[in-house]
Motif scaffolding. Structure first.
Motif, mmCIF file in Angstrom:
data_model
loop_
_atom_site.group_PDB
_atom_site.id
_atom_site.type_symbol
_atom_site.label_atom_id
_atom_site.label_comp_id
_atom_site.label_asym_id
_atom_site.label_seq_id
_atom_site.Cartn_x
_atom_site.Cartn_y
_atom_site.Cartn_z
ATOM 1 N N ASP A 1 0.787 -1.197 0.072
ATOM 2 C CA ASP A 1 0.140 -0.002 0.100
ATOM 3 C C ASP A 1 0.852 1.247 -0.105
ATOM 4 O O ASP A 1 0.676 2.476 -0.777
ATOM 5 C CB ASP A 1 -0.777 0.133 1.244
ATOM 6 C CG ASP A 1 -2.096 -0.815 1.148
ATOM 7 O OD1 ASP A 1 -2.514 -1.303 -0.267
ATOM 8 O OD2 ASP A 1 -2.778 -1.210 2.106
ATOM 9 N N HIS B 1 -10.472 -0.390 -1.417
ATOM 10 C CA HIS B 1 -10.147 -1.539 -0.347
ATOM 11 C C HIS B 1 -11.513 -2.080 -0.270
ATOM 12 O O HIS B 1 -12.727 -1.326 -0.328
ATOM 13 C CB HIS B 1 -9.782 -0.947 0.800
ATOM 14 C CG HIS B 1 -8.143 -0.567 1.042
ATOM 15 N ND1 HIS B 1 -7.642 0.254 1.891
ATOM 16 C CD2 HIS B 1 -7.129 -0.658 0.010
ATOM 17 C CE1 HIS B 1 -6.405 0.518 1.391
ATOM 18 N NE2 HIS B 1 -6.171 -0.267 0.198
ATOM 19 N N HIS C 1 -8.430 5.541 -0.108
ATOM 20 C CA HIS C 1 -8.862 3.969 0.094
ATOM 21 C C HIS C 1 -9.941 3.482 -0.441
ATOM 22 O O HIS C 1 -10.583 2.533 0.333
ATOM 23 C CB HIS C 1 -8.394 3.461 1.487
ATOM 24 C CG HIS C 1 -6.992 3.931 2.037
ATOM 25 N ND1 HIS C 1 -5.887 3.425 1.625
ATOM 26 C CD2 HIS C 1 -7.129 4.908 3.094
ATOM 27 C CE1 HIS C 1 -4.897 4.204 2.296
ATOM 28 N NE2 HIS C 1 -5.372 4.889 3.245
#
Length: 108
Positions: A21, A78, A75
Motif C-alpha cells: 500500500d 479497499h 482507500h
C-alpha cells in the motif's frame, strides 16, 4: 513475550500488505505531482499551445487526479468501501447530467 506462529504469520502478511500500500501511494503521489507539473506547463506555454486545448487538457488532468485521490489516498479501492463509492459516483453522474441539461437549455 513471544507470539504464536499464527499471530506471527498474520503480522507478516499485514506487514507485506502495508508495504505494498505504501509503495502504491508513493507512486500515485509522484504521478499526481507530475500531472500538476503538466498542468502548470500547459499554462506556461499558453502562447505556443492552442488555447482551446489547454482548458480540456487541464480538466482531464484534474479528473485523473480526483480518481487517484479517491482510490489510493482515500482507500476507496479497499474492501468495504463499495457503498461510499456508489454514492460518490452516482452524485457525479447526477451532477454531470444536471450541468449538461442546464447548459443545453441555456445554449439552445
Amino acid at each position: 513475550m513471544t507470539m504464536d506462529s499464527n499471530t506471527q504469520s498474520k503480522f507478516e502478511v499485514r506487514k507485506e500488505m502495508n508495504k505494498e500500500d505504501m509503495k502504491q501511494q508513493f507512486i500515485v503521489f509522484a504521478l499526481t505531482i507530475f500531472l500538476t507539473i503538466l498542468a502548470f506547463a500547459a499554462v506556461l506555454f499558453a502562447d505556443t499551445i492552442n488555447t482551446w486545448f489547454i482548458a480540456p487538457f487541464i480538466l482531464v488532468l484534474a479528473i485523473v487526479q480526483v480518481m487517484f485521490q479517491l482510490f489510493y489516498f482515500m482507500h476507496m479501492s479497499h474492501k468495504g468501501h463499495e457503498a461510499p463509492a456508489l454514492f460518490i459516483f452516482s452524485g457525479i453522474l447526477f451532477a454531470t447530467a444536471i450541468i449538461a441539461g442546464l447548459s443545453t437549455i441555456v445554449w439552445w
